[in-house]
Design an enzyme around this catalytic site. Structure first.
Site, PDB file in Angstrom:
ATOM      1  N   ASP A 195       1.768  -1.158   0.089  1.00  0.00           N
ATOM      2  CA  ASP A 195      -0.010  -0.155  -0.136  1.00  0.00           C
ATOM      3  C   ASP A 195       1.006   1.411  -0.013  1.00  0.00           C
ATOM      4  O   ASP A 195       1.703   1.348   0.418  1.00  0.00           O
ATOM      5  CB  ASP A 195      -0.686   0.179   1.389  1.00  0.00           C
ATOM      6  N   GLU A 206      -5.159   2.351  -3.795  1.00  0.00           N
ATOM      7  CA  GLU A 206      -2.958   2.311  -4.445  1.00  0.00           C
ATOM      8  C   GLU A 206      -2.618   1.407  -3.585  1.00  0.00           C
ATOM      9  O   GLU A 206      -1.065   0.820  -3.444  1.00  0.00           O
ATOM     10  CB  GLU A 206      -3.091   4.051  -3.447  1.00  0.00           C
TER      11      GLU A 206
END
Length: 467
Positions: A333, A376
């Protein structure tokens, strides 16, 4: 056209003297007897056979012409029990001109009828031959169309082309170049496998074809396919078929044949029709591949999407359960990604995601599966990898991203990522969903521990143990 002629058969020429004077101007021949194998003549014969001197029955073997018996009296016919199929009539001496004219008129009418039937037979035979050839060509086109359209594999379609085109002309190789879709400067070349020199000759020729059709090539993809009886490429053997769809050329099909320049009109027409069928089948296969790629890949980063990853994960978990080998998972992430979007805008945020995707993809093996998991987040599936090895890889990826500079508005900045690592070990079965959950928990630990770090599911379990 063949004409009528007269053959006099008998021992005495005097028998035919008066008869001869009544006959029209035409070829004549006198024979004292009929041989077992009558001679072939350049004209259509009318045989005048004197039954008073000829006692044999060789006239029964005469297949061509017409037969007239010359007798002294009607009783001379009594000893003939079988008349030939081409029997025309009887002349009884003394022969009159009226009798002979009537007989010749009958012979002429029969000859003209025979000639007409012969011509009709030849025409019918020719028509049948033409129809048979057209039927064979239609059968060929139907077969090649059916076989090609049943397949969505480009390599297999080229193999079918090699097999089927051999039925209409000697074929030493097939290949092609295609350009289509939104990428006007991108082409795909399809070339039979061979030595490097041969492949380069094919490639150079195909790329020159694209330029001939005003394609400015910036990028091309070379596809090699296996094919039997590959011969060396030679421009002298090239038969080129441009491929059109809705009046627009989308590629070229190339056939190598030693018969180039010696093909008949029918062969050329059938070859072009067959190649266009094959070209459309290849175009459909390429479109299918494109749709499949779009369905399996993320539009922004080009990585596999979440749907494809989850299918691959289930397959790999089942394989792990069968062979008991290790399977590891990285869940990555981007730290503070929202602030990047807020500060630099979403276009810069997309650029960051694409660059991170390339860095991750470049860091793993070909057998590993990298996907964009959402937003993301990225995920990496590592078959036959232990947790320790996965941790080492995760650290390498984290450090590589941390050291990479990103640019926006003439300013450079860096980003960091947090990574969670989970693994399956030989033992109890673990559902795929639990595997992702363990990696997610490890990622959560990395986020809560300060970000820009790697944590494993083992660390999560250790923190859950009572003191």
């Amino acid at each position: 056209m063949q004409e009528i002629g007269f053959i006099f058969v008998g021992k005495e020429k005097s028998v035919f003297r008066k008869l001869d004077s009544f006959l029209p101007d035409a070829p004549r021949k006198w024979m004292d007897d009929l041989s077992n194998e009558p001679s072939m003549f350049s004209f259509w014969p009318i045989y005048f056979i004197d039954l008073t001197t000829i006692k044999n029955r060789n006239f029964l073997s005469l297949k061509e012409g017409q037969i007239v018996f010359v007798v002294s009296q009607k009783s001379d016919l009594d000893n003939i029990y079988e008349f030939p199929s081409n029997f025309l009539g009887v002349l009884t001496r003394p022969i009159t001109k009226t009798q002979l004219v009537s007989l010749i008129k009958k012979a002429t009418d029969l000859f003209e009828l025979y000639t007409d039937i012969l011509h009709m037979t030849k025409e019918i035979s020719l028509e049948r031959e033409i129809l048979a050839r057209k039927n064979a060509l239609l059968t060929f086109l139907n077969r090649i169309l059916t076989r090609a359209n049943e397949c969505l594999d480009v390599e297999r379609i080229f193999q079918i082309a090699r097999e089927e085109l051999e039925n209409i002309l000697p074929t030493e190789g097939v290949g092609g170049i295609f350009w289509w879709g939104s990428d006007a400067d991108f082409v795909q070349c399809f070339i039979p496998q061979g030595n490097q020199e041969n492949v380069m000759a094919w490639q150079e020729f195909l790329l020159s074809l694209a330029e001939r059709f005003n394609r400015k090539i910036k990028e091309f993809q070379l596809n090699l396919f296996k094919i039997k009886d590959v011969k060396d490429f030679s421009r002298d053997k090239v038969i080129l078929v441009p491929l059109k769809s809705q009046k627009s050329v989308y590629g070229c099909f190339v056939v190598l044949s030693p018969k180039r320049g010696k093909l008949g009109k029918d062969q050329v027409q059938v070859l072009h029709s067959a190649c266009n069928h094959l070209g459309l089948a290849i175009l459909n296969a390429l479109r299918f591949e494109e749709i499949k790629v779009r369905a399996d890949h993320d539009g922004l980063t080009g990585l596999y999407n979440r749907r494809h990853f989850e299918e691959s994960l289930r397959v790999e978990v089942k394989r792990h359960q069968r062979n008991g080998k290790s399977l590891a998972l990285l869940l990555l992430d981007v730290d503070f990604f929202k602030s990047i979007n807020d500060k630099y805008g979403h276009l810069v945020g997309d650029m960051v995601l694409k660059k991170i995707a390339k860095l991750v993809q470049a860091s793993v093996r070909e057998t590993d599966i990298v996907a964009r998991y959402g937003g993301e987040e990225f995920v990496v599936l590592l078959p036959e990898t232990t947790e320790d090895c996965a941790w080492i890889l995760a650290q390498r990826i984290r450090e590589k991203i941390e050291k990479t500079y990103f640019a926006a508005d003439r300013k450079k900045f860096r980003v960091t990522v947090s990574i969670g690592v989970a693994s399956l070990r030989p033992g109890p079965l673990t559902p795929a969903e639990n595997f992702i959950l363990e990696a997610d928990q490890a990622l959560y630990l990395a986020k809560n521990s300060g970000r820009n770090m790697v944590c494993t599911s083992s660390e999560v379990k250790c923190k859950e143990l009572p003191n």
